[in-house]
Scaffold this motif. Sequence first.
Motif, PDB file in Angstrom:
ATOM      1  N   ALA A   1      -2.779  43.838 -36.805  1.00  0.00           N
ATOM      2  CA  ALA A   1      -1.758  44.516 -36.003  1.00  0.00           C
ATOM      3  C   ALA A   1      -1.729  46.015 -36.304  1.00  0.00           C
ATOM      4  O   ALA A   1      -1.590  46.841 -35.396  1.00  0.00           O
ATOM      5  N   LEU A   2      -1.887  46.369 -37.581  1.00  0.00           N
ATOM      6  CA  LEU A   2      -1.902  47.786 -37.961  1.00  0.00           C
ATOM      7  C   LEU A   2      -3.121  48.482 -37.357  1.00  0.00           C
ATOM      8  O   LEU A   2      -3.034  49.628 -36.905  1.00  0.00           O
ATOM      9  N   GLY A   3      -4.268  47.787 -37.349  1.00  0.00           N
ATOM     10  CA  GLY A   3      -5.473  48.360 -36.759  1.00  0.00           C
ATOM     11  C   GLY A   3      -5.294  48.664 -35.280  1.00  0.00           C
ATOM     12  O   GLY A   3      -5.685  49.733 -34.795  1.00  0.00           O
ATOM     13  N   VAL A   4      -4.699  47.728 -34.551  1.00  0.00           N
ATOM     14  CA  VAL A   4      -4.435  47.944 -33.124  1.00  0.00           C
ATOM     15  C   VAL A   4      -3.469  49.111 -32.937  1.00  0.00           C
ATOM     16  O   VAL A   4      -3.655  49.969 -32.055  1.00  0.00           O
ATOM     17  N   ALA A   5      -2.427  49.161 -33.772  1.00  0.00           N
ATOM     18  CA  ALA A   5      -1.446  50.244 -33.674  1.00  0.00           C
ATOM     19  C   ALA A   5      -2.093  51.601 -33.950  1.00  0.00           C
ATOM     20  O   ALA A   5      -1.793  52.602 -33.271  1.00  0.00           O
TER      21      ALA A   5
ATOM     22  N   GLY B   1       5.601  48.593 -30.833  1.00  0.00           N
ATOM     23  CA  GLY B   1       5.811  47.381 -30.047  1.00  0.00           C
ATOM     24  C   GLY B   1       4.618  46.442 -30.103  1.00  0.00           C
ATOM     25  O   GLY B   1       4.766  45.231 -30.338  1.00  0.00           O
ATOM     26  N   VAL B   2       3.419  46.980 -29.893  1.00  0.00           N
ATOM     27  CA  VAL B   2       2.202  46.157 -29.933  1.00  0.00           C
ATOM     28  C   VAL B   2       1.976  45.610 -31.339  1.00  0.00           C
ATOM     29  O   VAL B   2       1.545  44.465 -31.516  1.00  0.00           O
ATOM     30  N   PHE B   3       2.269  46.417 -32.356  1.00  0.00           N
ATOM     31  CA  PHE B   3       2.142  45.966 -33.749  1.00  0.00           C
ATOM     32  C   PHE B   3       2.991  44.714 -33.993  1.00  0.00           C
ATOM     33  O   PHE B   3       2.514  43.721 -34.551  1.00  0.00           O
ATOM     34  N   LEU B   4       4.243  44.741 -33.550  1.00  0.00           N
ATOM     35  CA  LEU B   4       5.137  43.603 -33.761  1.00  0.00           C
ATOM     36  C   LEU B   4       4.652  42.366 -33.002  1.00  0.00           C
ATOM     37  O   LEU B   4       4.676  41.249 -33.535  1.00  0.00           O
ATOM     38  N   ILE B   5       4.197  42.567 -31.764  1.00  0.00           N
ATOM     39  CA  ILE B   5       3.740  41.443 -30.944  1.00  0.00           C
ATOM     40  C   ILE B   5       2.502  40.797 -31.557  1.00  0.00           C
ATOM     41  O   ILE B   5       2.420  39.565 -31.684  1.00  0.00           O
ATOM     42  N   VAL B   6       1.530  41.612 -31.937  1.00  0.00           N
ATOM     43  CA  VAL B   6       0.278  41.087 -32.498  1.00  0.00           C
ATOM     44  C   VAL B   6       0.531  40.390 -33.831  1.00  0.00           C
ATOM     45  O   VAL B   6       0.048  39.277 -34.076  1.00  0.00           O
ATOM     46  N   LYS B   7       1.314  41.027 -34.708  1.00  0.00           N
ATOM     47  CA  LYS B   7       1.551  40.466 -36.042  1.00  0.00           C
ATOM     48  C   LYS B   7       2.256  39.113 -35.965  1.00  0.00           C
ATOM     49  O   LYS B   7       1.805  38.132 -36.568  1.00  0.00           O
ATOM     50  N   THR B   8       3.339  39.050 -35.222  1.00  0.00           N
ATOM     51  CA  THR B   8       4.099  37.800 -35.172  1.00  0.00           C
ATOM     52  C   THR B   8       3.328  36.690 -34.467  1.00  0.00           C
ATOM     53  O   THR B   8       3.421  35.519 -34.837  1.00  0.00           O
ATOM     54  N   SER B   9       2.518  37.054 -33.466  1.00  0.00           N
ATOM     55  CA  SER B   9       1.727  36.042 -32.749  1.00  0.00           C
ATOM     56  C   SER B   9       0.648  35.451 -33.653  1.00  0.00           C
ATOM     57  O   SER B   9       0.397  34.236 -33.627  1.00  0.00           O
ATOM     58  N   LEU B  10       0.003  36.293 -34.461  1.00  0.00           N
ATOM     59  CA  LEU B  10      -1.035  35.807 -35.370  1.00  0.00           C
ATOM     60  C   LEU B  10      -0.454  34.936 -36.485  1.00  0.00           C
ATOM     61  O   LEU B  10      -1.067  33.948 -36.901  1.00  0.00           O
ATOM     62  N   ILE B  11       0.727  35.296 -36.965  1.00  0.00           N
ATOM     63  CA  ILE B  11       1.372  34.474 -37.991  1.00  0.00           C
ATOM     64  C   ILE B  11       1.739  33.109 -37.410  1.00  0.00           C
ATOM     65  O   ILE B  11       1.535  32.067 -38.042  1.00  0.00           O
ATOM     66  N   LYS B  12       2.262  33.106 -36.195  1.00  0.00           N
ATOM     67  CA  LYS B  12       2.602  31.840 -35.533  1.00  0.00           C
ATOM     68  C   LYS B  12       1.354  30.975 -35.348  1.00  0.00           C
ATOM     69  O   LYS B  12       1.397  29.754 -35.523  1.00  0.00           O
ATOM     70  N   ASN B  13       0.233  31.617 -34.983  1.00  0.00           N
ATOM     71  CA  ASN B  13      -1.017  30.879 -34.822  1.00  0.00           C
ATOM     72  C   ASN B  13      -1.441  30.195 -36.125  1.00  0.00           C
ATOM     73  O   ASN B  13      -2.075  29.140 -36.103  1.00  0.00           O
ATOM     74  N   GLY B  14      -1.105  30.810 -37.263  1.00  0.00           N
ATOM     75  CA  GLY B  14      -1.444  30.225 -38.552  1.00  0.00           C
ATOM     76  C   GLY B  14      -0.800  28.857 -38.741  1.00  0.00           C
ATOM     77  O   GLY B  14      -1.441  27.912 -39.202  1.00  0.00           O
ATOM     78  N   PHE B  15       0.478  28.744 -38.375  1.00  0.00           N
ATOM     79  CA  PHE B  15       1.156  27.447 -38.455  1.00  0.00           C
ATOM     80  C   PHE B  15       0.519  26.446 -37.488  1.00  0.00           C
ATOM     81  O   PHE B  15       0.345  25.272 -37.828  1.00  0.00           O
TER      82      PHE B  15
END
Length: 320
Positions: free
Chosen positions: A106-110, A234-248
């Motif tokens: 997410a940081l890389g995209v940001a 905004g994109v940082f938050l979306i990408v980070k939370t989506s990837l964490i959710k994918n982990g579960f």
Amino acid sequence: MILADKIIELRKKAGMSQDELAEKMDVSRQSVSKWEGAQSIPDLNKILKLSEIFGVSTDYLLKDDFEKPAPEFSETLTDSKPLRRVSMEDANKFLDINARSAFKTALGVALCILSPVPITILSEISVIISNTLGTVFLFIMVAIAVGLFISAGADKKPFSYLEKEDIDTAYGVDGMLKEKQSKFSPIHTKDLIIGVALCILSPVPSSFAGTMFSESDFLNCIGAGLLLIMAAIGVFLIVKTSLIKNGFSKLLEEDRFTRKKKSREKENGVIVGSYWLIITAGYLAYSFITGNWGDSWIVFPVAAILTPIVHNIEKHIKSK
């Protein structure tokens, strides 16, 4: 082993998702989820139906000390591929690594979105400074972003099998995952709302500066810089939370990571990976040539929306 854990084990060994079991049982997915979370117990008719679906005795389902399934169920598994075992330690380690990897990605995209900010702001101080220092900062930020992407991929490589192989979680792992997933759910929703809101509202500073201070080029540049900063957050938050959710989802074999979907998609990924490389390269090339950094960032949320379409195209090509 209690009934909840037996249902989880039998469902996974049968290669079913919660949705698929719910359909066979003629109940909602939430009902299956509650059975597996020991929040409710299926009635007698449902127990009998579970016994038929999984080919086990009702004694095995109802008696906690009855640990061995019926012989006929074991026979149905003799031809199946052995499942990859995931221990409690493995699951916790993956969740930690996935969280760090999600942050890096997410940081890389940001940083890619933020990379033109120095050029935008410095352009009003000096064109020479903007073209030199601004360009240097741009390439440094992009280089850092690429390094973060590579690092994030390397971190998760030992667990790449979660996306390709069927897994069997150890006793207690599913319960732990569901508890952590439940705690993360409101955080995920909050981050998505804030992220989407920031992306939608990001043009406001630039529009306000253009309307109220149309004669001030410096304030207009500041407005454009704020646009990129808000979009990046905004994109940082979306990408980070989506990837964490994918982990579960990977560990619980839900959503895109059910056994049926993994078996169909083992060969997928090349086109989708190339797609994002092209998007990033196109964004940088177009923005650098035209200087239109204030608007070109929109390619990232649009590309994210179109990713499922590209994914389906790749599946269609692979199926031929």
